[in-house]
Motif scaffolding. Structure first.
Motif, PDB file in Angstrom:
ATOM      1  N   ARG A  29       0.840  -1.184   0.000  1.00 19.92           N
ATOM      2  CA  ARG A  29       0.000   0.000   0.000  1.00 19.92           C
ATOM      3  C   ARG A  29       0.877   1.236   0.000  1.00 19.92           C
ATOM      4  N   ILE A  30       0.342   2.286  -0.562  1.00 15.22           N
ATOM      5  CA  ILE A  30       1.109   3.529  -0.600  1.00 15.22           C
ATOM      6  C   ILE A  30       1.377   4.030   0.813  1.00 15.22           C
ATOM      7  N   SER A  31       0.370   3.926   1.668  1.00 19.92           N
ATOM      8  CA  SER A  31       0.543   4.470   3.021  1.00 19.92           C
ATOM      9  C   SER A  31       1.651   3.738   3.767  1.00 19.92           C
ATOM     10  N   THR A  32       1.752   2.431   3.537  1.00 19.46           N
ATOM     11  CA  THR A  32       2.839   1.690   4.189  1.00 19.46           C
ATOM     12  C   THR A  32       4.181   2.201   3.713  1.00 19.46           C
ATOM     13  N   SER A  33       4.294   2.390   2.402  1.00 26.82           N
ATOM     14  CA  SER A  33       5.573   2.857   1.874  1.00 26.82           C
ATOM     15  C   SER A  33       5.941   4.214   2.451  1.00 26.82           C
ATOM     16  N   VAL A  34       4.947   5.064   2.572  1.00 24.60           N
ATOM     17  CA  VAL A  34       5.234   6.403   3.111  1.00 24.60           C
ATOM     18  C   VAL A  34       5.696   6.303   4.556  1.00 24.60           C
ATOM     19  N   LEU A  35       5.043   5.417   5.314  1.00 25.15           N
ATOM     20  CA  LEU A  35       5.461   5.252   6.708  1.00 25.15           C
ATOM     21  C   LEU A  35       6.882   4.719   6.793  1.00 25.15           C
ATOM     22  N   LEU A  36       7.216   3.794   5.891  1.00 25.70           N
ATOM     23  CA  LEU A  36       8.572   3.258   5.894  1.00 25.70           C
ATOM     24  C   LEU A  36       9.586   4.347   5.569  1.00 25.70           C
ATOM     25  N   PHE A  37       9.213   5.204   4.626  1.00 22.15           N
ATOM     26  CA  PHE A  37      10.101   6.309   4.297  1.00 22.15           C
ATOM     27  C   PHE A  37      10.298   7.205   5.503  1.00 22.15           C
ATOM     28  N   SER A  38       9.206   7.453   6.193  1.00 16.82           N
ATOM     29  CA  SER A  38       9.274   8.299   7.374  1.00 16.82           C
ATOM     30  C   SER A  38      10.209   7.674   8.405  1.00 16.82           C
ATOM     31  N   LEU A  39      10.074   6.365   8.585  1.00 18.63           N
ATOM     32  CA  LEU A  39      10.934   5.662   9.535  1.00 18.63           C
ATOM     33  C   LEU A  39      12.399   5.762   9.129  1.00 18.63           C
ATOM     34  N   GLN A  40      12.623   5.565   7.826  1.00 18.34           N
ATOM     35  CA  GLN A  40      13.981   5.680   7.300  1.00 18.34           C
ATOM     36  C   GLN A  40      14.584   7.038   7.630  1.00 18.34           C
ATOM     37  N   SER A  41      13.797   8.080   7.381  1.00 20.70           N
ATOM     38  CA  SER A  41      14.309   9.419   7.634  1.00 20.70           C
ATOM     39  C   SER A  41      14.571   9.619   9.109  1.00 20.70           C
ATOM     40  N   ALA A  42      13.724   9.011   9.945  1.00 21.07           N
ATOM     41  CA  ALA A  42      13.946   9.141  11.384  1.00 21.07           C
ATOM     42  C   ALA A  42      15.262   8.493  11.781  1.00 21.07           C
ATOM     43  N   ILE A  43      15.541   7.328  11.186  1.00 21.11           N
ATOM     44  CA  ILE A  43      16.807   6.646  11.496  1.00 21.11           C
ATOM     45  C   ILE A  43      17.985   7.513  11.071  1.00 21.11           C
ATOM     46  N   ILE A  44      17.842   8.116   9.882  1.00 20.95           N
ATOM     47  CA  ILE A  44      18.942   8.962   9.422  1.00 20.95           C
ATOM     48  C   ILE A  44      19.100  10.169  10.335  1.00 20.95           C
ATOM     49  N   THR A  45      17.977  10.719  10.779  1.00 21.24           N
ATOM     50  CA  THR A  45      18.065  11.837  11.720  1.00 21.24           C
ATOM     51  C   THR A  45      18.844  11.429  12.955  1.00 21.24           C
ATOM     52  N   ALA A  46      18.490  10.240  13.472  1.00 18.09           N
ATOM     53  CA  ALA A  46      19.189   9.781  14.673  1.00 18.09           C
ATOM     54  C   ALA A  46      20.682   9.694  14.420  1.00 18.09           C
ATOM     55  N   GLU A  47      21.021   9.198  13.237  1.00 19.52           N
ATOM     56  CA  GLU A  47      22.435   9.044  12.919  1.00 19.52           C
ATOM     57  C   GLU A  47      23.118  10.394  12.837  1.00 19.52           C
ATOM     58  N   VAL A  48      22.416  11.356  12.240  1.00 17.14           N
ATOM     59  CA  VAL A  48      23.006  12.697  12.124  1.00 17.14           C
ATOM     60  C   VAL A  48      23.245  13.292  13.502  1.00 17.14           C
ATOM     61  N   LEU A  49      22.231  13.177  14.362  1.00 16.08           N
ATOM     62  CA  LEU A  49      22.380  13.756  15.692  1.00 16.08           C
ATOM     63  C   LEU A  49      23.481  13.051  16.461  1.00 16.08           C
ATOM     64  N   ALA A  50      23.549  11.732  16.301  1.00 15.15           N
ATOM     65  CA  ALA A  50      24.596  10.999  17.006  1.00 15.15           C
ATOM     66  C   ALA A  50      25.974  11.433  16.536  1.00 15.15           C
ATOM     67  N   THR A  51      26.116  11.594  15.213  1.00 14.81           N
ATOM     68  CA  THR A  51      27.403  12.056  14.692  1.00 14.81           C
ATOM     69  C   THR A  51      27.736  13.429  15.234  1.00 14.81           C
ATOM     70  N   GLY A  52      26.711  14.271  15.290  1.00 14.89           N
ATOM     71  CA  GLY A  52      26.946  15.608  15.800  1.00 14.89           C
ATOM     72  C   GLY A  52      27.430  15.574  17.230  1.00 14.89           C
ATOM     73  N   PHE A  53      26.830  14.694  18.001  1.00  8.94           N
ATOM     74  CA  PHE A  53      27.211  14.601  19.388  1.00  8.94           C
ATOM     75  C   PHE A  53      28.639  14.111  19.514  1.00  8.94           C
TER      76      PHE A  53
END
Lengths: 477, 220
Positions: B31-55
């Motif tokens: 479903r499209i909505s599932t894919s969008v949620l997965l994308f959102s999750l992906q971006s969240a993981i990348i955000t976490a990685e960015v913040l961790a690197t920053g720290f």
């Protein structure tokens, strides 16, 4: 300075109803401003404005091209839009506003000193022109606009990756992060980066695929025929004549850096491959075209291939030919597109089998088409002959006989194709009597200027132009 | 070291696995909505990685970039997608041209290829091999999504996944480019999405559907 001026005027502009007059005024101002910049660069060598904007001789040369084409396109548009209706995003107001945003992004591409800014502005050109391509809201236009948007955005994403890899190579070679994307710093540090040739080569591969998508190299050209055919005629002219040149400009900047780092063989070989491929494929496809504007679009692809070959050959004649060809092609292509626009307006269709006998019914337009057609296949005394001859001489001088042979074969094929299609359109009994076949002043002026240019430059190149051309070449070496 | 330090380490060493997970799930999403949620999750993981690197690297600009990613890619864009899906009244099916098992196979091959690519260029960069492979796999998956999904919305999603991958690759190898450029890139992507949204409306108005494989009028 200049791009800001351009953008500022756009904003002023959403309000007035007499948009056309305002547009012409802004256009004139823009051309004057560009002229001022070019003159200053000529006097001083180069201008720098802050950390991100820079104009050197190469930029000046391309800016002149942009100024010329945008000038005549604006003149042509003022008459062309008289029969466009209203609609969301589709009124004359929006048309001019979008055109100026488009011009703004393209001028910024030529003025950016920083490769990152260059990328941002290239992406900006896609965004600004997507709405212009889909301007007419017909099925074909929307499909073309969508394809354009998606394919070019993907291509530019690849270019972004290439830019990042180059940045990486620069930083690894010891440049400070802040100046890793600055073109001048990269040029100076280039020999130092030779320690890591793989990264630089990888970067260039991505960059040529990415920016090559915008230039229209085969096999990344799928958006080009659709977009150029479905867009309104002045936009097609702008796309073919200016945008392709800007993308080539971006590629040139990268090519110089990479040549300095790992030697010219790698980048030039890639350029030659893409150039020959584009020429051959486009040349062959020209034979089977059924729509006039698609025919012109494939011709653009072919000419971009010629320019790439010129760049790939290098050497003084090759570079001269390539740079000169960017300008000559713009002039001739604009002329052809204007003529096509007139044909479409009067005959109602762009299908070649639907158009017959226009030499009798639309004599002035057909004259323009003939002049443009002769010019674009590279016949003397037109200007394209000079640039193509220069490139061909370079090919022989460097003993690239295969390239030269293919070049000549494709040119002959294209000549045949154009002659065939043009004859079908010009001769024969006219099917439909168009209501009004005379050219109105705006069209007259724009087509006349383009035609004169193409003719004049074939006989002798104005002194100032020549000077600018050589200065631009100096930057590239 | 404190809790944050431990969390940072954990994030940095394991986030690539989670990214691979989202990639495989995207391949089978129906479903499209599932894919969008997965994308959102992906971006969240990348955000976490960015913040961790920053720290870890004590880079202030990384925090800013991380917040930008979060706001734009985790919140704003998925919301826009959901709004669009509702307004365009599209059918929820993703209209993949490959079966789920074929998709998983393709994605698995791509992950293998990314590792192979990283292995051959391995010495040139200082990031751990896993993360770089994840970035490249994201790029390839984005391309695959664009090619194999016939809905316009999914094409845009594929593009976004690709941009995620490129961004991650940039981050891992260079710790980010000058801030102004990063912001410019974000801005560009946003404008691009805006335009794609406009076009999608036009497509659905004119064609009554959003199936891009049916947009084949212009050929030759």
């Amino acid at each position: 300075m200049i791009p800001v001026l351009g953008a500022g005027f756009i904003l002023l502009f959403r309000n007035p109803r007499f948009a056309t007059r305002a547009a012409l005024l802004v256009g004139a101002l823009e051309v004057l401003a560009l002229g001022a910049v070019i003159w200053q660069v000529h006097l001083q060598g180069e201008l720098q404005e802050g950390r991100y904007l820079r104009a050197d001789a190469l930029s000046a040369f391309f800016l002149m091209s942009i100024a010329f084409v945008s000038g005549i396109v604006l003149i042509y548009s003022s008459g062309y839009l008289r029969h466009t209706g209203e609609g969301r995003f589709s009124s004359p107001r929006w048309f001019y506003a979008l055109v100026f945003m488009f011009l703004f992004t393209m001028i910024s591409v030529c003025l950016s000193a920083n490769l990152g800014l260059l990328w941002i502005m290239m992406e900006g050109t896609t965004l600004a022109s997507a709405l212009l391509v889909g301007f007419y809201n017909t099925e074909g236009a929307i499909e073309a606009g969508w394809k354009y948007l998606i394919v070019c955005t993907v291509g530019i994403a690849f270019a972004l990756f290439g830019t990042i890899v180059l940045y990486l190579a620069a930083v690894k070679a010891g440049m400070s992060p802040a100046s890793g994307l600055d073109w001048i710093s990269l040029m100076n540090a280039a020999p130092g980066m030779a320690l890591d040739p793989h990264l630089v080569k990888l970067a260039f591969v991505f960059v040529i695929v990415g920016y090559g998508t915008k230039i229209g190299f085969v096999p990344m050209h799928s958006w080009l025929p659709d977009a150029h055919a479905e867009a309104p005629t002045p936009i097609s002219a702008l796309l073919s004549a200016v945008l392709l040149n800007c993308a080539m400009y971006a590629l040139m900047r990268y090519d110089v850096i990479v040549s300095r780092t790992v030697g010219p063989a790698f980048s030039h070989t890639l350029l030659l491959i893409f150039g020959v491929l584009s020429m051959v494929v486009a040349g062959l496809l020209i034979l089977v075209q059924r729509n006039l504007k698609r025919l012109l679009a494939y011709s653009s692809i072919e000419h971009m291939g010629i320019i790439a070959i010129g760049l790939g050959l290098g050497g003084p004649l090759g570079l001269l030919g390539a740079l000169l060809h960017t300008f000559n092609h713009s002039a001739a292509k604009s002329l052809l597109f204007f003529g096509a626009g007139n044909v479409r307006h009067n005959m109602g269709t762009l299908r070649i089998d639907g158009i017959q006998g226009i030499s009798r019914t639309m004599p002035q337009t057909s004259a323009a088409l003939v002049v443009g057609g002769l010019a674009i296949v590279g016949l003397p005394p037109f200007s394209l002959f000079i640039s193509e001859f220069a490139i061909l001489s370079e090919a022989f001088a460097q003993a690239h006989y295969l390239v030269a042979a293919l070049f000549l074969i494709v040119l002959s094929v294209v000549f045949g194709g154009f002659a065939y299609h043009l004859f079908r359109m010009l001769c024969g009994k006219p099917g439909r009597r168009p209501e009004n076949a005379r050219l109105i002043p705006s069209e007259y002026i724009s087509m006349g200027i383009a035609a004169l240019c193409v003719l004049y430059f074939g006989v002798r190149i104005p002194h100032f132009f020549n000077v600018l051309l050589h200065e631009a070449m100096a930057v590239l070496r | 070291m404190g809790l944050v330090g431990i969390a940072t380490e954990k994030i940095l060493s394991s986030f690539s696995v989670f990214l691979f997970l989202t990639i495989i799930l995207l391949a089978v999403a129906r479903r499209i909505s599932t894919s969008v949620l997965l994308f959102s999750l992906q971006s969240a993981i990348i955000t976490a990685e960015v913040l961790a690197t920053g720290f870890q690297e004590k880079l202030a600009s990384a925090y800013l970039v991380g917040i930008l990613i979060f706001v734009i890619k985790v919140v704003a864009i998925p919301r826009a997608f959901f709004v669009l899906t509702k307004r365009l009244k599209t059918v929820h099916d993703v209209k993949a041209s490959t079966t789920p098992s074929q998709s998983v196979f393709v994605v698995a091959v791509m992950i293998y290829l990314s590792y192979a690519a990283v292995h051959s260029y391995g010495g040139a960069v200082r990031a751990p091999g896993d993360s770089l492979a994840a970035a490249i796999a994201l790029i390839l998956t984005g391309a695959f999504l664009m090619v194999s999904r016939k809905k316009a919305l999914m094409q845009v999603l594929g593009l976004l996944v690709m941009e995620n991958g490129i961004f991650l690759a940039a981050l891992l190898t260079t710790f980010g480019m000058p801030l102004v450029i990063e912001i410019g890139i974000f801005f560009d992507i946003l404008m691009g999405l805006l335009l794609m949204g406009i076009f999608m409306f036009r497509i659905s108005d004119t064609f009554e559907h959003l199936d891009v494989s049916k947009l084949r009028r212009l050929r030759g």
